[in-house]
Scaffold this active site. Structure first.
Site, PDB file in Angstrom:
ATOM      1  N   GLU A 164      -7.298  -1.567  -4.877  1.00  0.00           N
ATOM      2  CA  GLU A 164      -8.588  -1.326  -5.181  1.00  0.00           C
ATOM      3  C   GLU A 164      -9.452  -2.667  -5.678  1.00  0.00           C
ATOM      4  OE1 GLU A 164      -8.915   2.139  -8.294  1.00  0.00           O
ATOM      5  OE2 GLU A 164      -7.911   3.271  -6.842  1.00  0.00           O
ATOM      6  N   GLU A 361      -2.437   6.777  -3.463  1.00  0.00           N
ATOM      7  CA  GLU A 361      -2.819   7.196  -5.002  1.00  0.00           C
ATOM      8  C   GLU A 361      -3.396   8.489  -4.563  1.00  0.00           C
ATOM      9  OE1 GLU A 361      -4.569   5.092  -8.045  1.00  0.00           O
ATOM     10  OE2 GLU A 361      -3.578   3.296  -7.810  1.00  0.00           O
TER      11      GLU A 361
END
Length: 455
Positions: A164, A361
């Site tokens: 991320e 995720e």
């Protein structure tokens, strides 16, 4: 029943800074999160990651627990300050020994390792040299990647370079709520560029030293929906999609920053410094894209009323996506919106045509205390996982090259600025004793894995 392909990976995910603990042991140096957590008022309850889940000592038990749950793949991260304590200079062989043993233990239990090289724990020594806004940090990251891959590259088949980069750049360098706690959009954009450059340099290292490995990056992807049908809200949603999604996906997978955002940032004198061959390095081909999905954004034009999260430079604000209690919420107050997972995966498939996608995720925090019998009957989390695995199946049926799904998270952990108050784990952790107790959602996931899909 939604059934996944026979070679589909059912996994669980963690990160080093959130579970390992042992912050001053085995030669590990400080990360930016260790320093950030020592500043009063930064972390809920004054918590620090110093002990976390004590995974550094308990990893063998944690791997055995995964094996009992039938988990077939484990996404973990490598703590840069455990391997190179200051981020540059001498290598800490004890740190590499830990990841070497963790990898072997996973393989002994037939669990596929997916190693993430960077999950936000920059060594403090590099922060003192300027951190991600400084170009040299990308070069130091390539050196770190080389040390790790030389040790583990013969056994780890799946690698993600970064986790991320949007969050690392913007929450840490624009909004100041993550380490290192800086504030400024220009600083965040320069940090973002160097994070992406670091990705490209690390991919080259992996190609050279582990040519049989599959290499990718994990990017948080969130559908952006306009709050209204008017031109102003539609335009705001397009800008927000650029800010949250395309500013990362486009350079990684198309070799250029999106033109509309480039024009906007140029007018604001916020464009990062980009060297001649940077974009070619960033867009080095990858074997997969990791998609992290949690929620969508509902966006309106910024009317200046202060409602929601505002991005003043681009003129949009994020609204409460669920409206007036219209949808279930997690303990993070995130709207439960499983159809957004399908949308995110299909958007990446349609717009960027990656060879493979992993959902690296997906998960939810809930306030689910044990019952009188000590049982963690977390039905909300079970329902969440059920709905999102069905959404993953819908993406597969629509043609997405989806190869695996990793629940966030295996364990309750140090949840960044929220400390230990938000629990995402399939497995409950007693942070006083370290005891692990699988929740009912863990047993549900075990059964889904055994069935090869969503029963």
């Amino acid at each position: 029943m939604t059934r996944m392909p026979d070679d589909f990976l059912f996994g669980a995910a963690t990160s080093a800074g959130q579970i390992e603990g042992a912050a001053t042991e085995g030669g590990r140096g400080d990360s930016i999160w260790d320093v950030f957590a020592r500043r009063p008022g930064r972390i809920a309850g004054g918590a620090t990651p110093a002990t976390a889940c004590d995974h550094f000592r308990r990893y063998r038990d944690d791997v055995r627990l995964m094996a009992r749950l039938g988990i077939g793949a484990y996404r973990f991260s490598i703590a840069w300050p455990r391997v190179i304590p200051r981020g540059y200079g001498a290598v800490n062989r004890t740190g590499l020994d830990f990841y070497d043993s963790l990898t072997d233990t996973l393989l002994e239990h037939a669990i596929t390792p997916l190693a993430t090289l960077y999950h936000w724990d920059l060594p403090q020594g590099l922060q003192e040299r300027g951190g991600w806004p400084v170009r040299d940090t990308a070069r130091y990251f390539a050196d770190f990647a080389e040390q790790v891959v030389r040790r583990l590259g013969d056994r780890v088949p799946l690698w993600a370079t970064l986790n991320e980069p949007h969050v690392a750049a913007h929450l840490g360098h624009e909004h100041g709520v993550h380490a290192p706690g800086l504030r400024g959009l220009g600083t965040a954009l320069q940090a973002a560029h160097h994070l992406l450059l670091a990705h490209g340099l690390a991919v080259e290292v992996l190609r050279d030293l582990a040519p049989r490995a599959r290499v990718g990056i994990s990017v948080n992807v969130a559908p952006v929906h306009a709050a209204g049908d008017g031109d102003a809200d539609q335009a705001a949603a397009a800008r927000a999609d650029g800010y949250f999604n395309r500013w990362y996906l486009d350079p990684l997978l198309r070799g250029a920053y999106p033109e509309d955002l480039t024009d906007a940032y140029r007018e604001l004198d916020l464009l990062p410094e980009v060297h001649e061959y940077d974009l070619a390095a960033i867009a080095v081909p990858v074997d997969f894209v990791g998609v992290n999905y949690y929620f969508r954004y509902l966006v309106a034009a910024d009317g200046g009323d202060g409602t929601g999260l505002r991005q003043r430079e681009l003129g949009f604000r994020v609204l409460d996506a669920g409206g007036a209690g219209s949808r279930e919420r997690t303990a993070m107050n995130w709207e439960v919106y499983p159809e957004g997972l399908t949308e995110a995966v299909l958007r990446v498939t349609r717009d960027y045509a990656p060879a493979a996608i992993y959902l690296t995720e997906n998960g939810a925090a809930y306030d689910d205390d044990p019952g009188a019998d000590g049982d963690f009957d977390d039905r909300a989390r079970q329902a969440y996982l059920h709905a999102h695995l069905e959404a993953a199946g819908a993406a597969l049926e629509a043609g997405a090259p989806l190869r695996g799904y990793f629940v966030w998270s295996l364990l309750d952990n140090f949840e960044w600025q929220h400390g230990y108050r938000k629990r995402f784990g399939l497995v409950h952790v007693d942070f006083r004793t370290g005891a692990r107790t699988p929740r009912r959602s863990a047993l549900w996931y075990r059964d889904a894995i055994a069935a090869g899909g969503v029963p």
